[in-house]
Design an enzyme around this catalytic site. Sequence first.
Site, PDB file in Angstrom:
ATOM      1  N   LYS A 165       6.149   2.984   9.081  1.00  0.00           N
ATOM      2  CA  LYS A 165       6.141   2.695   7.629  1.00  0.00           C
ATOM      3  C   LYS A 165       4.823   3.132   6.992  1.00  0.00           C
ATOM      4  CE  LYS A 165       5.459  -1.492   4.829  1.00  0.00           C
ATOM      5  NZ  LYS A 165       3.983  -1.581   4.892  1.00  0.00           N
ATOM      6  N   ASN A 166       3.723   2.646   7.562  1.00  0.00           N
ATOM      7  CA  ASN A 166       2.446   2.884   6.896  1.00  0.00           C
ATOM      8  C   ASN A 166       2.026   4.347   6.957  1.00  0.00           C
ATOM      9  OD1 ASN A 166       2.296   0.249   6.080  1.00  0.00           O
ATOM     10  ND2 ASN A 166       1.007  -0.415   7.790  1.00  0.00           N
ATOM     11  N   CYS A 192       2.168  -7.409  -0.041  1.00  0.00           N
ATOM     12  CA  CYS A 192       2.209  -8.769   0.508  1.00  0.00           C
ATOM     13  C   CYS A 192       0.997  -9.575   0.041  1.00  0.00           C
ATOM     14  CB  CYS A 192       2.204  -8.704   2.037  1.00  0.00           C
ATOM     15  SG  CYS A 192       3.688  -7.945   2.701  1.00  0.00           S
ATOM     16  N   ARG A 238      -7.194  -9.158  -2.099  1.00  0.00           N
ATOM     17  CA  ARG A 238      -7.058  -7.798  -1.571  1.00  0.00           C
ATOM     18  C   ARG A 238      -7.863  -6.849  -2.471  1.00  0.00           C
ATOM     19  NH1 ARG A 238      -1.168  -6.742   1.140  1.00  0.00           N
ATOM     20  NH2 ARG A 238      -2.388  -5.099   2.087  1.00  0.00           N
ATOM     21  N   ASP A 263      -0.944  -7.298  11.651  1.00  0.00           N
ATOM     22  CA  ASP A 263       0.472  -7.217  11.275  1.00  0.00           C
ATOM     23  C   ASP A 263       1.395  -7.709  12.389  1.00  0.00           C
ATOM     24  OD1 ASP A 263      -0.298  -6.347   8.836  1.00  0.00           O
ATOM     25  OD2 ASP A 263       0.365  -4.279   9.057  1.00  0.00           O
ATOM     26  N   ARG A 310      11.789  -4.279   3.440  1.00  0.00           N
ATOM     27  CA  ARG A 310      10.740  -3.376   2.939  1.00  0.00           C
ATOM     28  C   ARG A 310      10.179  -2.531   4.079  1.00  0.00           C
ATOM     29  NH1 ARG A 310       5.911  -6.260   1.187  1.00  0.00           N
ATOM     30  NH2 ARG A 310       5.202  -4.139   1.539  1.00  0.00           N
TER      31      ARG A 310
END
Length: 421
Positions: free
Chosen positions: A22-23, A117, A122, A308, A400
Amino acid sequence: MASYMIKGGKRLKGEVEISGSKNAALGIIAASMLLDGPCTIENVPGIADVCIMIDICEYLGAEVTREEGGTVKIDPAKLRTCDATNDKARSIRASYYLMGALLGRLGKAILYMPGGCDFGTRPIDQHLKGFNALGAKHSIEFGKITLTADRLTGDHVYFDKVSVGSTVNLMIAAAKAEGVTVIENAAREPHIVDIANFLNTMGANIKGAGTDVIRITGVRTLPGNSTYAVIPDQIEAGTFMIAAAATTGDIRITNIIPKHMEPLTAKLEEMGAVIETGDEWIRVYMQRRKRLQATNFMTMPYPGFPTDLQPQSTVLLTQAEGTGRMNENVWDNRYQYIDDLKMMGAEVLITGRVATVEGPCKLTGARVTARDLRAGAAMVIAGLAAAGTTEVADVRAIERGYENFECKLRALGADISRTED
Ligand code: UD1
């Protein structure tokens, strides 16, 4: 609202194939906006965040074609605007990679302050520190950030904090800057290497990705016209490894890079799971009559234990004998799912950054919520290990970032179904 209904108590067994990261995919799609020609990206996961990133790129003027099997063709030649204040951009954290990409391509970028999230604060100060060093100016008004630069010039940037996003963003912005940019105290996550490899395949000159010093020699053009395949998802793979241990199952996880899994492999072995490793696969299983033993975790930037995988691992500690500790070192508020876990019968005490888990405990089904992407995956693992039925509500948060999550689990023998209100 969509939910998963899980009847727990089944041992997961069989083989599961991991999707593209994903990232990495999100960073690569954003970075493709920098290119002067088209590119083809393979192994792109079919997840909601990728759809959103593609929508934003189309909104900017890029032509995107999605093909079967995770291939995405992107032609950014007709990029028409540097203004990415599309509502969708608010919802994903990775939209911040468009700051570096649009700044590098058009000399200007306008974005909403990034979403994603909620793990506490952040900040983006390190991203801005990097852009400013290259000569960009920024202003923040009405929740939007505007970055401008007549030209970007390479410089030495020492990050005060190891930050994945800042490292990627500066690498992208510097790819077409004049001269050499050196990033010190860079993050080293596998997807940073993947994004650098993608840019190099498209014509960039980036050396050192995967170490804490990255050297980018700016190039005038990035011709593209090449094909690149995204690496497998380290966190999806880790989630299935933990699910195998939590259900005393036996899962062979394929299409992975075992090296990326070492921080987790070491911990699972410490806890008593058996791990077999091949070129592109890992098998995780529990020996008969052997119980998981508690251990201590501390999340750190790569190659440390990934934050994560923190919620999933905390759930695993509930199934282990003894007192285990999780120390969350990256985010200041990533334990919001613990109340749900307690509702299922877990004994967890939070003191600052440390969660102390008393195990083993008999989890029982309850109605819980996917509070964010990884916390949601953790709730699913808890449901798989629990007696009775667990409803995990709001599973769009999970979708997601996990491709066909419940289908993959069902194929491993889980009793899980998806309902939509
Ligand atoms: C990325 C991942 C996220 C993961 C995180 C850490 C994506 C899209 N998301 O998030 O899933 O949990 O890495 O592995 O890839 N920080 C600052 N200033 C900054 C930037 C960050 O102080 O300018 C701090 C953050 O508050 C946090 C730490 O640095 O405490 C790490 O953040 P960072 O690595 O930047 O995470 P993200 O890139 O946002």
